[in-house]
Design a protein around this motif. Sequence first.
Motif, PDB file in Angstrom:
ATOM      1  N   LEU A   1       0.828  -1.209   0.000  1.00 42.67           N
ATOM      2  CA  LEU A   1       0.000   0.000   0.000  1.00 42.67           C
ATOM      3  C   LEU A   1       0.861   1.258   0.000  1.00 42.67           C
ATOM      4  N   ALA A   2       1.929   1.238   0.805  1.00 42.68           N
ATOM      5  CA  ALA A   2       2.787   2.417   0.891  1.00 42.68           C
ATOM      6  C   ALA A   2       3.498   2.701  -0.434  1.00 42.68           C
ATOM      7  N   SER A   3       3.923   1.643  -1.113  1.00 42.76           N
ATOM      8  CA  SER A   3       4.702   1.826  -2.338  1.00 42.76           C
ATOM      9  C   SER A   3       3.839   2.170  -3.548  1.00 42.76           C
ATOM     10  N   ASN A   4       2.533   1.937  -3.441  1.00 44.44           N
ATOM     11  CA  ASN A   4       1.653   2.196  -4.574  1.00 44.44           C
ATOM     12  C   ASN A   4       0.685   3.348  -4.341  1.00 44.44           C
ATOM     13  N   SER A   5       0.877   4.092  -3.252  1.00 41.46           N
ATOM     14  CA  SER A   5      -0.017   5.207  -2.953  1.00 41.46           C
ATOM     15  C   SER A   5       0.260   6.390  -3.874  1.00 41.46           C
ATOM     16  N   SER A   6      -0.712   7.301  -3.942  1.00 36.91           N
ATOM     17  CA  SER A   6      -0.563   8.514  -4.754  1.00 36.91           C
ATOM     18  C   SER A   6       0.460   9.459  -4.127  1.00 36.91           C
ATOM     19  N   ASN A   7       1.127  10.228  -4.982  1.00 33.50           N
ATOM     20  CA  ASN A   7       2.039  11.256  -4.479  1.00 33.50           C
ATOM     21  C   ASN A   7       1.279  12.482  -3.982  1.00 33.50           C
ATOM     22  N   GLN A   8      -0.019  12.552  -4.322  1.00 38.04           N
ATOM     23  CA  GLN A   8      -0.820  13.696  -3.907  1.00 38.04           C
ATOM     24  C   GLN A   8      -1.261  13.550  -2.449  1.00 38.04           C
ATOM     25  N   ASP A   9      -1.245  14.647  -1.749  1.00 41.81           N
ATOM     26  CA  ASP A   9      -1.821  14.651  -0.405  1.00 41.81           C
ATOM     27  C   ASP A   9      -3.332  14.585  -0.532  1.00 41.81           C
ATOM     28  N   GLY A  10      -3.969  13.975   0.470  1.00 41.34           N
ATOM     29  CA  GLY A  10      -5.416  13.874   0.404  1.00 41.34           C
ATOM     30  C   GLY A  10      -5.995  13.332   1.683  1.00 41.34           C
ATOM     31  N   PHE A  11      -7.286  13.095   1.657  1.00 47.76           N
ATOM     32  CA  PHE A  11      -8.026  12.658   2.834  1.00 47.76           C
ATOM     33  C   PHE A  11      -7.640  11.238   3.268  1.00 47.76           C
ATOM     34  N   TRP A  12      -7.358  10.382   2.288  1.00 50.78           N
ATOM     35  CA  TRP A  12      -7.178   8.961   2.596  1.00 50.78           C
ATOM     36  C   TRP A  12      -5.738   8.649   2.965  1.00 50.78           C
ATOM     37  N   THR A  13      -5.544   8.088   4.149  1.00 50.42           N
ATOM     38  CA  THR A  13      -4.237   7.663   4.638  1.00 50.42           C
ATOM     39  C   THR A  13      -4.246   6.147   4.807  1.00 50.42           C
TER      40      THR A  13
END
Length: 491
Positions: A128-140
Amino acid sequence: MSAPDVLISIHQASSTAMGKSILENLNFEIRRGETWAIISPSGEEQTGFLQTLRGKTILRKGQISFPFAQKYLGKMNELGVAHSPQDLISHVSQEYQFRNKSNLQNFYFQQRFNSSEVDEALSVREYLASNSSNQDGFWTLEKVSKLLNLESLLNQSILKLSNGETRRLALALGLLRQPLIFLMDQPTTGLDVQSRMNFGVFLEEITTAGVHVILTCSPEEIPSGVTHVGKLSKDGLEAFKIQEFNKLEQEGINFPFDQDELISLSKAEVNDSVQVIRLLNVNIKYGDKQILKDLSWEVNSGEQWQIKGKNGSGKSTLISLLIGENPQAYANDIWLFGRKRGSGESIWDIKRPTGFVAPELARFFPTNQTCRKVILSGLFDTMGLFKKVTSEQENLADRWIRLFALQSVSNVPIQRLAADQQRWTLLARALIKRPKLLILDEASQGLDDRQRGVFKETIDAICRETDLTLIYVSHYDSDVPEMVDRVLDLG
């Protein structure tokens, strides 16, 4: 609602993929506050609809606009950054292509049962950490893990996840990409009864947080929280509010195959006196996690069983013992066809009398393996055809190809086949050797209602007219053949 409330608009669109017409004369709008379920007699059309929204098909005519992304696109233009409306759209398909720590997609089917190779795969947390978006957002990571009940799995290898756990992982990854639009292709497929009930809660949580969802599903599985239904065909889309749709009459099922030929090809010589399966106090553990505990079970020749249980209850692990893919079988008291595991038998002795179908099998064949080659590989119990076959064997494959109407795709690689064509190819592969035991693990998963009905009736027809022993794994009681009259519930 006013025009600014329109998020995506499709007008008179016709699309193709790989030279094949997908959709014609399509008109569609999703507006702010709406959640859509797309149904269709064809799963191929449903997937094609989502692929058109993703820009993965060729638009022959018409247009698609994305008003919801205008503000984002303007900002990226000012910054001089490459951008697309797709940056704000997440997509979860019916298939998952995981990669190992070397970023290679070279997992093989049996690998998940070999604990010595777990280190080749990322943990759920790492994935999950390696495939997350580079954009900041609501979902952590913390939010999605809690929402999708992944907290207890974060340190587990993705290779060890059950089918339903893998589905939840894919949904979590979609949220971590911070979408404004979330496209989901059959998102409840593979989930147990409780998880399917919880999906409506999940849907409410993410739509309340501002995510707009378009999902595909069967008419019977439209989750709570859906506000609109689109009834899709090649000629367009008919839109309904959910209240209007609830009373629509569903299409019946006509059995399309030559039943006499089906039975002729399926009959095998069976020794009724030999017990097919005998398990005595079987225990399977991976590290500290107990998967099966003191399981005893007997299956006699000609019986038809359903294996059921919630996600993670050990269904796939049990099947791996029966098809000879789990090395822990040698540490347990397991008898197959009257012979104890570990008494000098080869892996081929175990596989020879057993046919096996699981939807994920299609991913593990080499890319050069066509429909015909995959069917023929069933004669040798190999993941692909690697030897010359006789004219008699070729003729046998031809009969199965004609029976399941696969002539037009017989030389097409299995990964390029539609979901239903893959299932019939894998079923033909399992049956071509006339097995005494047939194991179907969520074998109709991902098919639309009509296809699932045909698949069910096909298995029923075989069981009625032959002495085949059947093990059927499914979360959906409606998919279980009528001939099945015994249940092993793993909880």
